[in-house]
Design a protein around this motif. Structure first.
Motif, PDB file in Angstrom:
ATOM      1  N   ARG A 221       0.820  -1.209   0.000  1.00 49.59           N
ATOM      2  CA  ARG A 221       0.000   0.000   0.000  1.00 49.59           C
ATOM      3  C   ARG A 221       0.856   1.262   0.000  1.00 49.59           C
ATOM      4  O   ARG A 221       0.553   2.240  -0.658  1.00 49.59           O
ATOM      5  N   SER A 222       1.937   1.248   0.718  1.00 47.72           N
ATOM      6  CA  SER A 222       2.796   2.431   0.799  1.00 47.72           C
ATOM      7  C   SER A 222       4.063   2.287  -0.048  1.00 47.72           C
ATOM      8  O   SER A 222       5.028   2.998   0.162  1.00 47.72           O
ATOM      9  N   ALA A 223       4.047   1.397  -1.024  1.00 48.18           N
ATOM     10  CA  ALA A 223       5.240   1.146  -1.834  1.00 48.18           C
ATOM     11  C   ALA A 223       5.483   2.212  -2.889  1.00 48.18           C
ATOM     12  O   ALA A 223       6.516   2.213  -3.526  1.00 48.18           O
ATOM     13  N   ASP A 224       4.540   3.113  -3.098  1.00 47.71           N
ATOM     14  CA  ASP A 224       4.675   4.199  -4.066  1.00 47.71           C
ATOM     15  C   ASP A 224       5.020   3.659  -5.458  1.00 47.71           C
ATOM     16  O   ASP A 224       5.977   4.091  -6.101  1.00 47.71           O
ATOM     17  N   LEU A 225       4.254   2.681  -5.891  1.00 46.05           N
ATOM     18  CA  LEU A 225       4.462   2.086  -7.213  1.00 46.05           C
ATOM     19  C   LEU A 225       3.995   3.045  -8.293  1.00 46.05           C
ATOM     20  O   LEU A 225       2.969   3.702  -8.162  1.00 46.05           O
ATOM     21  N   LYS A 226       4.742   3.116  -9.362  1.00 46.98           N
ATOM     22  CA  LYS A 226       4.369   3.932 -10.520  1.00 46.98           C
ATOM     23  C   LYS A 226       3.956   2.972 -11.633  1.00 46.98           C
ATOM     24  O   LYS A 226       4.793   2.294 -12.222  1.00 46.98           O
TER      25      LYS A 226
END
Length: 92
Positions: A74-79
């Motif tokens: 959830r907080s992995a900041d995937l693009k």
């Protein structure tokens, strides 16, 4: 796992289909203590469990939204980029 074949056999968790049919009440009684495996042609084919065990195994453990909110990603900041290709032709 031992096969249940005779009335004087020790408690077991595996029954041939013929024995399970002939002794269904006993199979159900024993399912209260643990899963009973029914074999057909020597291979496991079905399992009889108590209602309590079935309810425990099939109980929902939350919603999909709760699962996604609890994800470590959830907080992995995937693009992520969406591919805007044309749709595939339908098969005839």
């Amino acid at each position: 796992m031992t096969e249940h074949t005779a009335p004087d056999s020790p408690a077991t968790d595996s029954w041939t289909l013929a024995n399970a049919k002939a002794r269904l009440s006993e199979v159900i009684d024993r399912a209260q203590a643990g899963p009973q495996i029914i074999t057909r042609h020597g291979k496991p084919n079905a399992v009889i469990v108590s209602v309590e065990e079935w309810a425990r195994k099939t109980a929902r453990k939350g919603t999909l939204a709760e699962f996604l909110l609890a994800s470590p990603l959830r907080s992995a900041d995937l693009k992520l980029e969406r591919v805007h290709d044309a749709p595939h032709d339908e098969l005839p």
